[in-house]
Structure formats: structure tokens, C-alpha cells
Scaffold this active site. Structure first.
Site, PDB file in Angstrom:
ATOM      1  CD  GLU A  87       4.007   1.551   2.114  1.00 33.98           C
ATOM      2  OE1 GLU A  87       4.217   2.211   1.084  1.00 33.98           O
ATOM      3  OE2 GLU A  87       2.887   1.089   2.411  1.00 33.98           O
ATOM      4  CD  GLU A 117       2.813  -3.079  -0.347  1.00 35.19           C
ATOM      5  OE1 GLU A 117       2.624  -2.451   0.704  1.00 35.19           O
ATOM      6  OE2 GLU A 117       3.929  -3.587  -0.647  1.00 35.19           O
TER       7      GLU A 117
END
Length: 707
Positions: free
Chosen positions: A104, A124
Site C-alpha cells: 500500500e 489481509e
């Protein structure tokens, strides 16, 4: 934890938070300070962010997720907005890994340069979460919604070269990426100086004409595959928002979803399982300066199913292996099995032709024991009989050079007795692989009474090298996993005596979350093999009580899937289990022999009896010091026995339930027909009672309490 150097107008900021540069609060603060400093420094025209050590960043610090640090500034999303909105170009130089929050961070940079082998992904969902720092909004803008959804909803890690044409990277290189990233940063700075604009990921246009139909189909597909887990569907929603909502609104909804999922029981269990695997690698009592022995040449004795699987596990990691047998036909069958497996992987695209040739070339066959002379490690994988293993280890001991590590793959037998067959018990330990060994991730490392520290360290290092999840066990019958599984199987059989059917027991525990019910497992493993283990246990401990239906099934020649009939019937070429009238008749006959009136049994009772049998036996294993910590037991069951990972493991599931309730429920289910000796079977372990009385949990245990 984050520092920078300026070189001819380019500031190189290095993330430095060993071992994986996790984006913990301290690192976020240092990175934010560095960004502010270089943005204000007139000598800096461009910025490169790289990672120290073995990778760019492995993502967020999961240990902070229930601490105040998770909500302290700078929040990850705020930090990435700071990076993306700056006036100077920022380039990410990726190597090793860029996962989760690490990827990210790279997405928020204005360009990305990666080593071709860098592992990238947003995993995730495997923790029961959605990415929480803009990953669901920025990744689709770079690679498109379809690829982004595949990466986010399934959480699979990929090597950068496999995404070469995706738009994720500005440049891939086979060299260390920092130099190329600095060059690109200078080029971007020059373009900006000439009036060019920075490419900010959040500003990229994203259009998808068939969005509604695509996401409806994706949502239905994910729901069908996720077994009720909330995170995969939330990932679909988040990626859909990247297409249908402005960036800031998508970001807000992403964080809302992340926050909601962070308090679910699924996240609690998955987080526990994740941390437990890492904790399992920390071996108490192992000196910090102990060095593993060198392992470059391995001999595997026995070319059956287990031996060939072990050989492939080693060859897949680049280790040369000699597969040893007594007779040529057995060796030929084993080598043919290896070739067939690799040819199937080649045909399915799992291997390149080069990988196929390389792996096949690492496995050689040999007759007799001469190959043992030069081995660094010998793994015995012969028939599960103590006398057979005695003969093998006496021959190994006579031939192997000093310092060779000698391992047995026994799943049940006493490793100390096997070690005593040699003059070097300090070099002997158990390496219990799970079948198929080249697929299953779990490796039980059995530490004998005399096993030396460096031999144990060697086994742990080998497990890491071949990609296994290792758990150290002490010596007892069945070690951690199989010892507990026998109690589980005993209850499964006794449920049949009282009124349940195999398909009902399997369906109930699979609904609870187990990947496969006990009778399907028995059919897969072979009922004849289970019978031999059961006979050995009863010979040593005759007071144990099994349902006689286990023997009845074997007497009917119903050995399992390999013969097309076991607890279930199987159609030729298919593995779908079909209820068997013959087995059901044998079950009813056994109930009648016992004088039992068959009764309706609820799915709740089935799940309680099976799961709590695991928990109580696990508590005894802890009490005896066979397992170092409760979380090790959880790792064994989540990685090797199909226990639902989102429940964390049997001991964690018991903690979540409450140990007082566990004991109360055990008391209730102990009221069984007399022949079952229910009061003995369900007698709570002393450790379980002590913890419940104090209001404690298995998770609060320290090592000294159960030795």
C-alpha cells in the site's frame, strides 16, 4: 527506524525495522518526519523509499492491532496521503517483499521499481480483514478492477515478474532496484521542472462499463468459496467502491470495513493462528549461539508414498536427494511416482520445463545403504513397525559418518527407543511429515531425550528452507497431533454406537468448520492402517474403549478410497462419499449387540464431543510438557489436521468459549453408557481445572506452570 541520505538531489529514505520493516507506529512516525524534512529541503528534488535488510516491508505490525498504537497518528492512510500529495516525486524501490501495508505504501508513491523476484500482495483477507490503507482503492486504479479483486479477495502473494504487464510497476529489474529507482526519480524530477505533472494513483480514472454484473458475479463466487467468512465479501464491496465511488469516499468505506472486521471472532482466530506460527519457531532452552549443521546431501530411506513425498519436498527447495530402497522394483515404482507428480505439475502449468528438469534431476535412486556414507541428513520413512526401524537404524549407524543427522518419520512410535538403536542418540530426532509430504505444510519435529541442541536447530533450519511450518514436540505416543486425534476418533466411533451415522458426524463437524470429518479422513488415510495403530494402542492400554464398528468396517474389506469402499461407497474415478447401506447395517448391529436404544443426536453434541476431546487431551499434553505452549498445539491442528484456521486452534477455541464452560460441558457429555467408561475419558486434565478455577486461559500459561 527510518532514515535518509541525499545524493545529488535525490533523498533515499530507508525503512529499517527488522526483521520485515513492519509499518509499526514508531516507523510510521519516523517516515512521516523524513517525508516532511525532505519536502522542505531545497537540496532535494526527488525521493526514493527503500527497505533495509531482506525486503521493502512485510506490512502492518499485527501485534499493534489491539493496542492504542493502531489508532495513533500518523495513521497509515494519512501517511500515504502525505506521500502521494507531496510536490516532489517519490519512487518506491522494492526487493524481497512488499506485502500488505508495505505494498500500500508503494501504491501511494508516484512510481515503483521492483526486483523481478519481489513477493507482492495484499494478504489481509487471510487475517479476516480488508486492506486498511487505501489498497482496495489504489490497486484497481493501477492494474484494473478484475486483477485487483483477484489479488485482494484471495490474498495470494505473487512474484513481481508475473505482474510485468499489469501496470503495477514502472520498471522491473534483475539487479538491486535502488540504482534504477534513483535514476527514475531524477527523470521524474526533471519532467516536473519542465512543467510535467506527477502521476498520483488516487487521481487515475477508473471506468468499468459492466461493473454491476461483474461485481454481482464476483460476490456470488466469493461467497460460495468463503464458507461464511465476512472478509472476502467485504473485499468485493471495497473494490466495487473503487469503481463506483470517488476516491475519498472509497477510502472512508474501506476504513469503516477494516474497523468493523477488526473486532470479529474470525479476525481474532486468524490473528492468533498467524502469531502462533511465528511463536512456534521460538524454541525455549535453545542457546542463542547454537548453529545448525550443514545439510546439503540428503538420503530418504523408503520409496513409498511418504518417502517420495519427502524427497519431493526437499528437491522442491533445491536439495539433492537420494531415494533408497532394498529392491529394484520398489525403487522403480518410487521414482516413477516422482516423475508422474512432476509431469502432472508441468502439464497444469505449475512448473516450467526448466523447473521440471531441475527438480527431477535432484532426485536419484539407490539400492542398499552405501549412499548413507556421504549424507548430511538421513530420513527414515519405512513401515511403521519398531522392529523394522531397529534394523534400518542399526545399519545407518554402522555406515553414516559422525555428525550426520538421523531422523525418523514415525507418526506414533517412541523416538527415544529408536535413538537407542544407535550409538549416537544425540544425533537422532523425529521429523514427522504429513501426507502428502510435498503438499502438507506441517512438520512435527520430535525432540528426543538425548537430541542435541544443534540437531534441533538443524531441523528447524531445514523446515524453513523447505517451506514447512515446524512445531517441536516431546516424545509420547502419537506426539501432539496423532495423540489428540485418537481421542477425537474414539468419540466419533462411540457416537455411531449411540445413534449417529458417519455422514451425520462428518457433516456436523464440517459445518462447525473442520475441513473434513473423521470418517472421511479415515477413508482417505486407509482404514487398514488405522486398524494396526488401534491394535497397537489397545495392546499397550487395554482399558481404552473404541467402537467395534471400526473393526467391522475393516473385516468387510472396506479399507477406504483406495479400494472404492470404506465408511462410504465411492464411484469409480470419483472421490465423493456416498452413504453405505452395508456400513449402516453394521452400525445398527453393533448398537443391538451393546443393548443400546439408538437415539437422535444433535449436531451440537457431535461438535462438543469431538472438539472437547481434542481440548482435554491437549491440556494433558501441555501438563506433561510434550508441547511447549498451547499455541503450538493450535498450530499443529490448524496446519495439519484441517482445524478451521479462523477458530485459531482447539486451545484458542476453548479459551474463547471459557474454560469453566468447557469443564461443565465435559461433565454433561461424560454421562454415557457404562461400557464407554465416560467418567474416565472425560475426567478434566488437572491443568484445565487449575486454569478454570483461577479464571485464566491456555493463552496466559507460562512454561513453568505445566512442566
Amino acid at each position: 527506524m527510518s532514515h535518509y541520505q541525499v545524493n545529488d538531489g535525490v533523498a533515499v529514505i530507508t525503512l529499517d525495522n527488522p526483521p520485515i520493516n513492519a509499518m509499526a507506529l514508531a516507523l510510521r512516525r519516523r517516515l512521516a518526519d523524513a517525508i516532511h524534512a525532505v519536502q522542505a529541503d531545497p537540496a532535494v528534488r526527488a525521493i526514493v523509499i527503500t527497505g533495509a535488510g531482506r525486503g521493502f516491508s512485510g506490512g502492518g505490525d499485527i501485534t499493534e492491532f489491539d493496542l492504542p498504537a493502531i489508532s495513533q497518528v500518523p495513521l497509515p492512510a494519512e501517511l500515504l496521503t502525505l506521500i502521494e500529495s507531496g510536490s516532489k516525486p517519490v519512487v518506491a524501490a522494492l526487493h524481497g517483499m512488499a506485502l500488505g501495508g508495505g505494498l500500500e505504501l508503494a501504491l501511494a508513491c508516484h512510481a515503483r521499481v521492483a526486483h523481478a523476484q519481489t513477493k507482492v500482495g495484499l494478504p489481509e483477507v487471510q487475517l479476516g480483514l480488508v486492506p486498511g490503507a487505501g489498497g482496495t482503492q489504489r490497486l484497481p486504479r493501477l492494474v484494473g478492477p478484475e486483477l485487483a479483486l483477484n489479488m485482494i479477495a484471495y490474498g495470494k502473494t505473487r512474484e513481481a515478474h508475473s505482474l510485468r504487464d499489469s501496470g503495477l510497476f514502472d520498471l522491473l529489474t534483475d539487479e538491486p532496484p535502488l540504482g534504477a529507482a534513483v535514476t527514475l526519480a531524477r527523470d521524474l524530477a526533471a519532467r516536473c521542472a519542465e512543467g510535467g505533472a506527477l502521476r498520483r494513483t488516487s487521481k487515475l480514472l477508473l471506468q468499468m462499463p459492466n461493473a454491476q454484473a461483474f461485481f454481482a458475479f464476483a460476490r456470488a463466487t466469493v461467497k460460495a468459496q468463503s464458507q461464511g467468512m465476512p472478509a472476502p465479501s467485504a473485499c468485493v464491496d471495497a473494490v466495487e467502491n473503487s469503481v463506483t465511488q470517488p476516491f475519498k469516499e472509497g477510502l472512508r468505506r474501506e476504513m469503516e470495513s477494516f474497523t468493523r472486521l477488526r473486532v470479529t471472532p474470525e479476525f481474532a482466530g486468524l490473528r492468533h493462528a498467524f502469531l502462533a506460527e511465528r511463536k512456534a519457531a521460538e524454541i525455549r532452552g535453545l542457546p542463542s549461539d547454537v548453529m545448525p549443521r550443514t545439510v546439503e546431501r540428503v538420503v530418504v530411506i523408503g520409496a513409498g508414498t511418504m518417502g517420495t513425498g519427502i524427497a519431493m519436498s526437499l528437491a522442491n527447495a533445491g536439495l539433492p536427494v537420494t531415494l533408497l530402497e532394498r529392491e529394484q522394483p520398489a525403487l522403480a515404482r518410487g521414482l516413477a511416482t516422482v516423475r508422474e507428480h512432476y509431469e502432472a505439475d508441468l502439464k497444469k502449468g505449475r512448473l516450467t520445463r526448466q523447473q521440471f528438469e531441475q527438480r527431477l534431476g535432484l532426485i536419484h535412486g539407490a539400492l542398499g545403504f552405501d549412499a548413507v556414507r556421504d549424507a548430511d541428513l538421513v530420513i527414515e520413512a519405512v513401515f511403521e513397525d519398531l522392529e523394522v526401524k531397529r534394523q534400518v537404524f542399526e545399519q545407518i549407524d554402522a555406515i553414516a559418518r559422525p555428525g550426520t543427522v538421523l531422523a525418523t518419520n514415525t507418526s506414533m512410535l517412541d523416538v527415544d527407543r529408536i535413538a537407542a538403536f544407535t550409538r549416537r542418540p544425540q544425533d537422532v530426532l523425529g521429523l514427522h511429515f504429513f501426507s502428502p509430504a510435498h503438499v502438507m505444510k506441517l512438520l512435527e519435529i520430535v525432540r528426543g531425550a538425548c537430541t542435541s541442541a544443534d540437531v534441533l536447530a538443524t531441523a528447524m533450519a531445514l523446515a524453513r528452507r523447505i517451506g514447512k511450518i515446524a512445531v517441536v514436540s516431546g516424545v509420547c505416543e502419537g506426539f501432539i497431533g496423532n495423540r489428540m486425534f485418537e481421542s477425537y476418533l474414539m468419540q466419533a466411533g462411540l457416537l455411531l454406537d449411540e445413534g449417529a451415522w458417519p455422514q451425520q458426524v462428518d457433516r456436523a463437524i464440517e459445518k462447525w468448520g473442520m475441513s473434513m470429518g473423521p470418517f472421511r479422513v479415515c477413508d482417505l488415510a486407509g482404514n487398514d492402517l488405522s486398524a494396526k495403530i488401534r491394535q497397537q494402542r489397545l495392546a499397550r492400554t487395554p482399558e481404552l474403549v473404541y467402537s467395534r464398528t471400526f473393526d467391522a468396517v475393516v473385516e468387510l474389506g472396506r479399507y477406504g478410497q483406495k479400494v472404492g469402499r470404506g465408511w462410504y461407497d465411492y464411484m469409480p474415478g470419483q472421490r465423493a462419499p456416498l452413504p453405505s447401506d452395508e456400513v449402516n447395517a453394521a452400525i445398527v448391529a453393533e448398537s443391538q449387540r451393546l443393548g443400546l436404544q439408538r437415539r437422535a443426536i444433535s449436531d451440537e453434541e457431535i461438535a462438543d464431543r469431538l472438539v472437547l476431546a481434542l481440548v482435554n487431551e491437549g491440556a494433558k499434553i501441555l501438563e506433561e510438557g510434550i508441547a511447549h505452549q498451547a499455541s503450538d498445539i493450535d498450530v499443529v491442528y490448524a496446519a495439519g489436521y484441517g482445524f478451521p484456521r479462523w477458530r485459531g486452534g482447539p486451545m484458542f477455541a476453548a479459551d474463547r468459549r471459557g474454560l469453566a464452560d468447557v469443564i461443565t460441558t465435559m461433565g454433561r457429555v461424560s454421562r454415557r453408557p457404562d461400557y464407554q467408561r465416560g467418567a474416565d475419558f472425560w475426567q478434566p486434565a488437572e491443568l484445565l481445572c487449575r486454569l478454570a478455577e483461577r479464571g485464566d486461559s491456555f493463552g496466559t500459561l507460562n512454561h513453568s506452570e505445566h512442566l
